[in-house]
Design an enzyme around this catalytic site. Structure first.
Site, short mmCIF file in Angstrom:
data_model
loop_
_atom_site.label_atom_id
_atom_site.label_comp_id
_atom_site.label_asym_id
_atom_site.label_seq_id
_atom_site.Cartn_x
_atom_site.Cartn_y
_atom_site.Cartn_z
N ARG A 27 73.34 41.88 56.24
CA ARG A 27 72.82 42.32 54.93
C ARG A 27 71.31 42.05 54.85
NH1 ARG A 27 72.00 40.04 49.64
NH2 ARG A 27 72.85 41.29 47.92
N SER A 65 73.29 37.99 43.07
CA SER A 65 73.00 38.82 44.24
C SER A 65 73.54 38.17 45.52
CB SER A 65 71.50 39.11 44.32
OG SER A 65 71.24 40.11 45.28
N LEU A 66 72.65 37.68 46.41
CA LEU A 66 73.11 37.01 47.63
C LEU A 66 74.09 35.87 47.33
CD1 LEU A 66 72.17 34.23 49.49
CD2 LEU A 66 72.97 36.27 50.66
N GLN A 97 77.01 46.68 45.50
CA GLN A 97 76.07 45.67 44.99
C GLN A 97 74.63 45.94 45.45
OE1 GLN A 97 75.12 42.04 46.64
NE2 GLN A 97 75.94 40.76 45.02
N HIS A 141 68.48 46.36 44.77
CA HIS A 141 69.35 46.77 43.66
C HIS A 141 68.84 48.05 42.98
CE1 HIS A 141 71.74 43.19 44.14
NE2 HIS A 141 70.64 42.48 44.16
N GLN A 167 68.24 35.09 46.35
CA GLN A 167 66.87 35.13 46.87
C GLN A 167 65.85 34.77 45.80
OE1 GLN A 167 66.86 38.45 49.46
NE2 GLN A 167 64.76 38.18 50.09
#
Length: 285
Positions: free
Chosen positions: A112, A87-88, A241, A193, A9
């Site tokens: 998600r 991340s993603l 995560q 996060h 992202q």
């Protein structure tokens, strides 16, 4: 050795994907079926300015990253030795490694994105110029203990995460600190996060219960541990995560320690390429 790295992202831009939707018509139709809207229209035209909203950003990036990867494989005829994603982007690394097919990955990412978008009232900011110890000290000294480190992007580029009110307070504090080159609030709807994603994490865990993951054909480095994914712990690692920091700096350093490593960013933008260069420069690697 080659490592493919996939952005997360923040790398989304209107126009991303370009001709990929025409090149992979079948998968594009499949994506539209899962999402209930035209992914091509969202990425290329973004008529309702939704591309920056988490629940739209995440599926869109996953799709563009995945199609970019498939295009790359067709072009070169060979797969990378390693894969990692920010991340993603980690979902694309797992897709590249064969953990799941395109549609399964999209279903997981869609959920998600929806869950993460529900966590409002949070904020994130990049602090540039201080290392982890210095940032931790500033947070403790200024009673900002509700803020956590979310991304270790490079030795001197670290992202913090917390309630928006606390991030606003932190801005005033950090901008007064000697050595801080920049304090950049990020355009996110939530404190990703961090502990503030616990509710999303718990719901995601229930959702993931229905999925099975295939044998990984490529070594994938996990954000949570900066170490290779364990086959038996794929599900648990993806759950963790959501509330764990992204250990990007350590992940790249560990890949570099394996020997001659070439990094190639697959997907829109060059954010991760810049971070790899920064890590090498700041770590004298």
């Amino acid at each position: 050795m080659i490592a493919y790295i996939f952005p997360g992202q923040g790398s989304q831009t209107k126009g991303m994907g370009g001709t990929l939707f025409e090149e992979f018509k079948q998968l594009t139709m499949q994506a539209d079926g899962v999402l209930g809207y035209s992914i091509k229209e969202l990425c290329l035209e973004d008529p309702q300015s939704k591309l920056s909203q988490t629940q739209y950003t995440q599926p869109a990036l996953y799709i563009v990253n995945a199609l970019s990867y498939l295009h790359k494989i067709q072009e070169t005829g060979k797969k990378p030795d390693f894969a990692a994603g920010h991340s993603l982007g980690e979902y694309n690394a797992l897709f590249a490694a064969g953990a799941f097919d395109f549609e399964t990955g999209l279903r997981v990412v869609k959920k998600r994105g929806e869950l993460m978008s529900q966590a409002t009232g949070g904020g994130m900011a990049a602090v540039i110029g201080l290392d982890e110890e210095q940032i931790t000290a500033v947070l403790q000294q200024n009673q900002l203990q509700n803020i956590e480190i979310a991304n270790y992007n490079s030795p001197s580029q670290i992202v913090i995460s917390g309630l928006k009110t606390d991030i606003d307070q932190a801005k005033v504090v950090f901008e007064r600190i000697k050595g801080v080159q920049m304090f950049i609030p990020l355009k996110t709807s939530g404190a990703f996060h961090s502990r503030y994603m616990t509710e999303a994490k718990n719901k995601f865990a229930v959702f993931l219960d229905n999925f099975k993951f295939s044998e990984l054909a490529i070594t994938v480095i996990a954000n949570v541990y900066a170490r290779p994914y364990k086959q038996s712990a794929i599900k648990q690692t993806l759950i963790e995560q959501l509330t764990s920091p992204v250990k990007w700096n350590e992940s790249i350093k560990n890949l570099l320690s394996l020997g001659e490593m070439e990094f190639e960013e697959i997907g829109p933008g060059r954010v991760l390429t810049g971070l790899v260069q920064r890590i090498k420069r700041e770590s004298d690697l």
